[in-house]
Design a protein around this motif. Structure first.
Motif, PDB file in Angstrom:
ATOM      1  N   GLY A  61       0.809  -1.217   0.000  1.00  0.00           N
ATOM      2  CA  GLY A  61       0.000   0.000   0.000  1.00  0.00           C
ATOM      3  C   GLY A  61       0.839   1.262   0.000  1.00  0.00           C
ATOM      4  O   GLY A  61       0.386   2.324  -0.441  1.00  0.00           O
ATOM      5  N   ALA A  62       2.093   1.168   0.483  1.00  0.00           N
ATOM      6  CA  ALA A  62       2.975   2.330   0.530  1.00  0.00           C
ATOM      7  C   ALA A  62       3.434   2.758  -0.857  1.00  0.00           C
ATOM      8  O   ALA A  62       4.012   3.840  -1.016  1.00  0.00           O
ATOM      9  N   LEU A  63       3.160   1.924  -1.879  1.00  0.00           N
ATOM     10  CA  LEU A  63       3.582   2.249  -3.237  1.00  0.00           C
ATOM     11  C   LEU A  63       2.587   3.162  -3.950  1.00  0.00           C
ATOM     12  O   LEU A  63       2.851   3.622  -5.060  1.00  0.00           O
ATOM     13  N   SER A  64       1.462   3.430  -3.293  1.00  0.00           N
ATOM     14  CA  SER A  64       0.484   4.342  -3.877  1.00  0.00           C
ATOM     15  C   SER A  64       1.099   5.727  -4.058  1.00  0.00           C
ATOM     16  O   SER A  64       1.723   6.266  -3.141  1.00  0.00           O
ATOM     17  N   ALA A  80      -4.675  -9.758  -5.109  1.00  0.00           N
ATOM     18  CA  ALA A  80      -6.125  -9.809  -5.306  1.00  0.00           C
ATOM     19  C   ALA A  80      -6.894 -10.000  -4.001  1.00  0.00           C
ATOM     20  O   ALA A  80      -7.880  -9.281  -3.747  1.00  0.00           O
ATOM     21  N   PRO A  81      -6.517 -10.944  -3.115  1.00  0.00           N
ATOM     22  CA  PRO A  81      -7.275 -11.106  -1.859  1.00  0.00           C
ATOM     23  C   PRO A  81      -7.216  -9.880  -0.956  1.00  0.00           C
ATOM     24  O   PRO A  81      -8.077  -9.703  -0.091  1.00  0.00           O
ATOM     25  N   GLU A  82      -6.191  -9.053  -1.138  1.00  0.00           N
ATOM     26  CA  GLU A  82      -6.043  -7.850  -0.313  1.00  0.00           C
ATOM     27  C   GLU A  82      -6.783  -6.654  -0.895  1.00  0.00           C
ATOM     28  O   GLU A  82      -6.766  -5.559  -0.318  1.00  0.00           O
ATOM     29  N   ALA A  83      -7.420  -6.866  -2.054  1.00  0.00           N
ATOM     30  CA  ALA A  83      -8.148  -5.797  -2.744  1.00  0.00           C
ATOM     31  C   ALA A  83      -7.246  -4.597  -3.030  1.00  0.00           C
ATOM     32  O   ALA A  83      -7.685  -3.447  -2.988  1.00  0.00           O
ATOM     33  N   SER A 117       2.894  -7.728   3.356  1.00  0.00           N
ATOM     34  CA  SER A 117       1.441  -7.457   3.420  1.00  0.00           C
ATOM     35  C   SER A 117       0.793  -7.305   2.037  1.00  0.00           C
ATOM     36  O   SER A 117       0.241  -6.254   1.743  1.00  0.00           O
ATOM     37  N   PRO A 118       0.853  -8.352   1.220  1.00  0.00           N
ATOM     38  CA  PRO A 118       1.394  -9.692   1.507  1.00  0.00           C
ATOM     39  C   PRO A 118       2.827  -9.848   1.012  1.00  0.00           C
ATOM     40  O   PRO A 118       3.295  -9.075   0.183  1.00  0.00           O
ATOM     41  N   ALA A 119       3.508 -10.881   1.547  1.00  0.00           N
ATOM     42  CA  ALA A 119       4.803 -11.269   0.992  1.00  0.00           C
ATOM     43  C   ALA A 119       4.524 -12.043  -0.301  1.00  0.00           C
ATOM     44  O   ALA A 119       3.631 -12.884  -0.347  1.00  0.00           O
ATOM     45  N   VAL A 120       5.251 -11.729  -1.349  1.00  0.00           N
ATOM     46  CA  VAL A 120       5.037 -12.365  -2.659  1.00  0.00           C
ATOM     47  C   VAL A 120       6.325 -13.081  -3.057  1.00  0.00           C
ATOM     48  O   VAL A 120       7.409 -12.508  -2.986  1.00  0.00           O
TER      49      VAL A 120
END
Length: 307
Positions: free
Chosen positions: A193-196, A218-221, A269-272
């Motif tokens: 989310g910090a990449l916004s 996707a699951p994190e919307a 959040s999430p780790a990929v």
């Protein structure tokens, strides 16, 4: 006129014309039905003619196939005879016939996994030459399945049963930023989310890395707005070096030594992560020289599991 087929395609055509069955012909050649279909399709496209009428119950030669058959058989027979004669005539010049080991690898694994192993291979008492095919994940699978490569190093293997996949390590996705970027100084892992609001560089739609990221978010919307979309990790890294953005890339894609031109930040959040492993044919033996290189790649890849 450009010749865009080889003797393997002609051999596949001859076996199929004899058996009249893709199942039987593929088993005889030791390839999958999909690989056999690609060979026949390539031959048809090159010749500009349909060679077989296919139904659910039978495969029949067309008139064009019947005209090609005798010529194809003559070409294959002559090639085999030439190979036998050359082996006899050049036995004393064996140094000219050193084995060629071909490994197909996704670009992001070449610098950190393949090249160190090739260096050890070349430093040893190995006369074999090494050919490295820089390919996308699905292309690595096709190259191994079709016999163009002895084995592959990739993040993905074809699901049709012709290939086996032996995983090595989990290759996590990280954020690559210029060293003077504010995010380079952040402590701890960064959340996606910090990449916004950042000028984000992402892999192209349809690539394995992009699918990996999209599935995880996707699951994190979470929806990422990208500024640059590129097909190759090398292009993404050059954009970062130019100060044009930040890139989400697998860690293995980042050069081992890059001076002060790149900084790496973990993402959470999430780790990929993706699995990197060895791709090889289920029913095909790896030649001895290729097996020696593979045995050097395996510990080099496992080393990454500990990073």
């Amino acid at each position: 006129m450009r010749i865009n087929f080889d003797f393997a395609d002609l051999e596949a055509f001859l076996v199929l014309s004899e058996t009249g069955s893709f199942v039987v012909a593929a088993a005889h050649l030791g390839v999958s039905q999909s690989a056999l279909t690609r060979r026949i399709r390539k031959l048809e496209e090159t010749l500009g003619a349909q060679l077989f009428d296919r139904t659910t119950r039978s495969v029949r030669m067309t008139l064009a196939a019947k005209r090609l058959r005798s010529r194809a058989q003559g070409l294959v027979d002559e090639a085999r005879e030439t190979m036998r004669e050359m082996k006899d005539d050049t036995a004393e010049f064996s140094f000219q016939n050193r084995a060629i080991v071909t490994v197909a690898a996704v670009p992001s694994t070449i610098a950190r996994v393949v090249i160190p192993a090739v260096g050890l291979f070349s430093a040893g008492r190995n006369e074999a030459r090494v050919r490295i095919l820089d390919l996308l994940a699905n292309e690595v699978a096709e190259a191994v399945e079709d016999g163009q490569a002895d084995f592959g190093v990739s993040s993905w293997a074809a699901p049709d049963g012709a290939l086996l996949f032996e995983p090595f390590f989990e290759d996590r996705v990280v954020l690559v930023v210029p060293p003077d970027h504010p995010l380079a100084q952040a402590s701890g892992a960064l959340k996606w989310g910090a990449l916004s609001g950042q000028r984000l560089i992402l892999p192209s739609q349809g690539s394995g890395n992009r699918a990996l990221i999209d599935r995880a978010l996707a699951p994190e919307a979470l929806s990422l707005f990208w500024s640059y979309e590129v097909p190759r990790t090398s292009t993404a890294l050059e954009l970062v070096r130019a100060g044009l953005g930040v890139a989400a890339l697998p860690l293995s894609a980042v050069p081992v030594a890059d001076g002060s031109r790149l900084a790496i930040r973990p993402l959470s959040s999430p780790a990929v992560a993706r699995r990197i492993g060895l791709v090889y044919r289920r029913n095909g033996a790896i030649p001895p020289a290729a097996a020696r290189l593979r045995d050097l790649i395996v510990p080099e890849a496992h080393r990454w599991a500990e990073v």
